[in-house]
Design a protein around this motif. Structure first.
Motif, PDB file in Angstrom:
ATOM      1  N   HIS A  65      -7.478  31.093   8.206  1.00 58.71           N
ATOM      2  CA  HIS A  65      -7.578  30.227   9.385  1.00 58.71           C
ATOM      3  C   HIS A  65      -6.232  30.102  10.088  1.00 58.71           C
ATOM      4  N   ALA A  66      -5.173  29.937   9.305  1.00 61.49           N
ATOM      5  CA  ALA A  66      -3.840  29.786   9.896  1.00 61.49           C
ATOM      6  C   ALA A  66      -3.464  31.016  10.712  1.00 61.49           C
ATOM      7  N   VAL A  67      -3.718  32.192  10.165  1.00 61.19           N
ATOM      8  CA  VAL A  67      -3.381  33.430  10.875  1.00 61.19           C
ATOM      9  C   VAL A  67      -4.176  33.532  12.177  1.00 61.19           C
ATOM     10  N   ILE A  68      -5.459  33.197  12.119  1.00 61.90           N
ATOM     11  CA  ILE A  68      -6.322  33.316  13.302  1.00 61.90           C
ATOM     12  C   ILE A  68      -5.903  32.336  14.393  1.00 61.90           C
ATOM     13  N   VAL A  69      -5.750  31.056  14.042  1.00 56.37           N
ATOM     14  CA  VAL A  69      -5.468  30.064  15.088  1.00 56.37           C
ATOM     15  C   VAL A  69      -4.032  30.158  15.594  1.00 56.37           C
ATOM     16  N   VAL A  70      -3.108  30.585  14.745  1.00 56.90           N
ATOM     17  CA  VAL A  70      -1.742  30.785  15.241  1.00 56.90           C
ATOM     18  C   VAL A  70      -1.724  31.932  16.248  1.00 56.90           C
TER      19      VAL A  70
ATOM     20  N   THR B 241      -3.583  20.315  22.882  1.00 52.85           N
ATOM     21  CA  THR B 241      -4.228  20.395  21.574  1.00 52.85           C
ATOM     22  C   THR B 241      -3.998  21.752  20.928  1.00 52.85           C
ATOM     23  N   VAL B 242      -4.111  22.809  21.721  1.00 47.87           N
ATOM     24  CA  VAL B 242      -3.886  24.153  21.187  1.00 47.87           C
ATOM     25  C   VAL B 242      -2.465  24.286  20.647  1.00 47.87           C
ATOM     26  N   ASN B 243      -1.497  23.728  21.355  1.00 45.02           N
ATOM     27  CA  ASN B 243      -0.115  23.806  20.884  1.00 45.02           C
ATOM     28  C   ASN B 243       0.114  22.963  19.637  1.00 45.02           C
ATOM     29  N   ALA B 244      -0.553  21.817  19.560  1.00 45.16           N
ATOM     30  CA  ALA B 244      -0.457  21.009  18.346  1.00 45.16           C
ATOM     31  C   ALA B 244      -1.030  21.778  17.156  1.00 45.16           C
ATOM     32  N   ILE B 245      -2.164  22.450  17.376  1.00 42.02           N
ATOM     33  CA  ILE B 245      -2.760  23.273  16.322  1.00 42.02           C
ATOM     34  C   ILE B 245      -1.837  24.437  15.971  1.00 42.02           C
ATOM     35  N   LEU B 246      -1.295  25.084  17.000  1.00 40.41           N
ATOM     36  CA  LEU B 246      -0.420  26.240  16.794  1.00 40.41           C
ATOM     37  C   LEU B 246       0.766  25.884  15.907  1.00 40.41           C
ATOM     38  N   PHE B 247       1.497  24.836  16.276  1.00 40.26           N
ATOM     39  CA  PHE B 247       2.698  24.490  15.514  1.00 40.26           C
ATOM     40  C   PHE B 247       2.357  23.824  14.182  1.00 40.26           C
ATOM     41  N   GLY B 248       1.209  23.144  14.135  1.00 41.42           N
ATOM     42  CA  GLY B 248       0.799  22.564  12.864  1.00 41.42           C
ATOM     43  C   GLY B 248       0.429  23.632  11.846  1.00 41.42           C
ATOM     44  N   GLU B 249      -0.349  24.611  12.289  1.00 38.81           N
ATOM     45  CA  GLU B 249      -0.802  25.663  11.377  1.00 38.81           C
ATOM     46  C   GLU B 249       0.270  26.716  11.114  1.00 38.81           C
ATOM     47  N   LEU B 250       1.329  26.704  11.897  1.00 42.82           N
ATOM     48  CA  LEU B 250       2.407  27.671  11.696  1.00 42.82           C
ATOM     49  C   LEU B 250       3.057  27.505  10.323  1.00 42.82           C
ATOM     50  N   THR B 251       2.919  26.314   9.746  1.00 43.00           N
ATOM     51  CA  THR B 251       3.503  26.073   8.421  1.00 43.00           C
ATOM     52  C   THR B 251       2.643  26.636   7.297  1.00 43.00           C
ATOM     53  N   ASN B 252       1.367  26.901   7.571  1.00 43.90           N
ATOM     54  CA  ASN B 252       0.447  27.266   6.492  1.00 43.90           C
ATOM     55  C   ASN B 252       0.748  28.588   5.795  1.00 43.90           C
ATOM     56  N   PRO B 253       1.204  29.622   6.510  1.00 45.90           N
ATOM     57  CA  PRO B 253       1.534  30.857   5.782  1.00 45.90           C
ATOM     58  C   PRO B 253       2.550  30.649   4.664  1.00 45.90           C
ATOM     59  N   LEU B 254       3.420  29.651   4.799  1.00 49.81           N
ATOM     60  CA  LEU B 254       4.335  29.314   3.701  1.00 49.81           C
ATOM     61  C   LEU B 254       3.771  28.201   2.823  1.00 49.81           C
ATOM     62  N   GLN B 255       3.076  27.259   3.461  1.00 47.91           N
ATOM     63  CA  GLN B 255       2.579  26.102   2.713  1.00 47.91           C
ATOM     64  C   GLN B 255       1.578  26.495   1.637  1.00 47.91           C
ATOM     65  N   LEU B 256       0.673  27.387   1.968  1.00 41.46           N
ATOM     66  CA  LEU B 256      -0.410  27.699   1.045  1.00 41.46           C
ATOM     67  C   LEU B 256       0.076  28.389  -0.227  1.00 41.46           C
TER      68      LEU B 256
ATOM     69  N   THR C 119      10.150  23.627   3.455  1.00 40.48           N
ATOM     70  CA  THR C 119      10.521  22.252   3.802  1.00 40.48           C
ATOM     71  C   THR C 119      11.091  22.180   5.214  1.00 40.48           C
ATOM     72  N   LEU C 120      11.981  23.103   5.541  1.00 43.00           N
ATOM     73  CA  LEU C 120      12.581  23.112   6.880  1.00 43.00           C
ATOM     74  C   LEU C 120      11.531  23.376   7.956  1.00 43.00           C
ATOM     75  N   LEU C 121      10.659  24.355   7.707  1.00 46.80           N
ATOM     76  CA  LEU C 121       9.623  24.684   8.686  1.00 46.80           C
ATOM     77  C   LEU C 121       8.650  23.528   8.864  1.00 46.80           C
ATOM     78  N   TYR C 122       8.303  22.870   7.767  1.00 46.13           N
ATOM     79  CA  TYR C 122       7.351  21.760   7.841  1.00 46.13           C
ATOM     80  C   TYR C 122       7.919  20.616   8.676  1.00 46.13           C
ATOM     81  N   VAL C 123       9.171  20.270   8.415  1.00 45.11           N
ATOM     82  CA  VAL C 123       9.790  19.181   9.171  1.00 45.11           C
ATOM     83  C   VAL C 123       9.858  19.534  10.655  1.00 45.11           C
ATOM     84  N   LEU C 124      10.259  20.761  10.959  1.00 47.68           N
ATOM     85  CA  LEU C 124      10.383  21.182  12.351  1.00 47.68           C
ATOM     86  C   LEU C 124       9.036  21.143  13.075  1.00 47.68           C
ATOM     87  N   CYS C 125       8.011  21.700  12.436  1.00 45.40           N
ATOM     88  CA  CYS C 125       6.708  21.833  13.100  1.00 45.40           C
ATOM     89  C   CYS C 125       5.867  20.569  13.020  1.00 45.40           C
ATOM     90  N   ARG C 126       5.802  19.961  11.837  1.00 47.39           N
ATOM     91  CA  ARG C 126       4.873  18.844  11.635  1.00 47.39           C
ATOM     92  C   ARG C 126       5.471  17.479  11.961  1.00 47.39           C
TER      93      ARG C 126
END
Length: 291
Positions: free
Chosen positions: A71-76, A154-169, A208-215
């Motif tokens: 999902h993260a790859v698709i929505v990003v 909303t799309v940008n909020a989703i984009l930057f929110g999900e941008l952390t998932n490739p590392l988060q997961l 951690t750095l990416l999460y703080v920046l994006c989320r």
């Protein structure tokens, strides 16, 4: 007497907003797709290895992380396309955003995924923070999708929110799985646990750095912008001068504000836990080196 929803036109950029059936149909397809990804991931060799070394629950959790990563790859990807498509076309204006098929598709995919993930969490990993986050996300996505308004935000909020998932997961799963496998005293389980622990440790700082920046900054910034845009649009179309406040003259707006507040609050709560966890992790490593 039928309810009067004509006031919603005060907020919509398109009087003929896309029907609910469009969101529903596409979201169902998205839900089915991510469920299918989960089913396919269940039969991956690594998934069966996790069950053999620990438990079926760990295997199921892994399949969910695969679906979330997909999902993260698709929505990003979709979000980036919408970001640049709309940005170059509109001159990066936030008040005159065209609704495009791509922006609506991004909403539908995300909405279906959050429904899937909510169902998964309710079944296998109950967590009230996940519930709050997903309810807030679903409310915000559905509102902007159905009213064809502030979709770019909303799309940008989703984009930057999900941008952390490739590392988060991988970070999150490696952390959980390494602890669980370390409880097993077999050589294979301990070896896999050590490998996952090394992965978790190597990802801790960049994640951690990416999460703080994006989320903490980017995604909440776009999400909070909804409140200003909705408030401005309401005043422009009514000719009024309503002060900006959480309690809106329209209960519907208060609902949207509440969804935004819930989503951001949960993200910040998670960010606090991640940052404090990383600080403790570094302190523990320094202590171990001194010893």
């Amino acid at each position: 007497m039928a309810a009067d929803y004509s006031f919603l036109r005060l907020f919509s950029t398109d009087p003929a907003s896309p029907p609910f059936s469009s969101l529903l149909n596409n979201s169902i397809l998205s839900f089915v797709f991510f469920t299918a990804v989960t089913a396919i991931a269940y039969f991956l060799p690594f998934a069966s290895k996790l069950e053999r070394l620990h438990s079926k629950l760990l295997r199921i959790q892994f399949t969910n992380r695969v679906a979330a990563f997909t999902h993260a790859v698709i929505v990003v990807t979709l979000g980036a396309l919408v970001y640049f498509e709309t940005g170059f076309k509109q001159g990066w204006s936030l008040m005159s955003i065209d609704v495009t098929p791509l922006s609506m598709l991004t909403h539908d995919v995300a909405f279906g995924y959050f429904l899937y993930d909510f169902a998964f969490m309710a079944t296998f990993e109950p967590n009230w923070l996940y519930y709050c986050h997903h309810v807030g996300s679903l409310g915000t996505i559905a509102t902007t999708r159905l009213l064809s308004t502030t979709q770019w935000l909303t799309v940008n909020a989703i984009l930057f929110g999900e941008l952390t998932n490739p590392l988060q997961l991988p970070w999150e799963f490696a952390r959980i799985a390494s602890k669980k496998l370390s409880e097993k005293r077999t050589d294979a389980a301990l070896a896999t646990s050590r490998d996952l622990k090394r992965l978790y440790e190597s990802l801790s700082l960049p994640y951690t750095l990416l999460y703080v920046l994006c989320r903490v900054f980017y995604a909440p910034g776009f999400t909070l912008r909804h409140i200003y845009v909705w408030y401005t649009r309401y005043n422009l179309r009514t000719g009024g001068d309503v002060p900006l406040s959480f309690i809106s003259p329209q209960p519907f707006c208060t609902f949207v504000y509440l969804m935004v507040f819930i989503t951001i609050s949960v993200s910040w709560q998670w960010a606090h836990g991640i940052v404090t966890g990383y600080i403790k992790f570094r302190a523990k490593r320094r202590t171990q080196k001194k010893a």
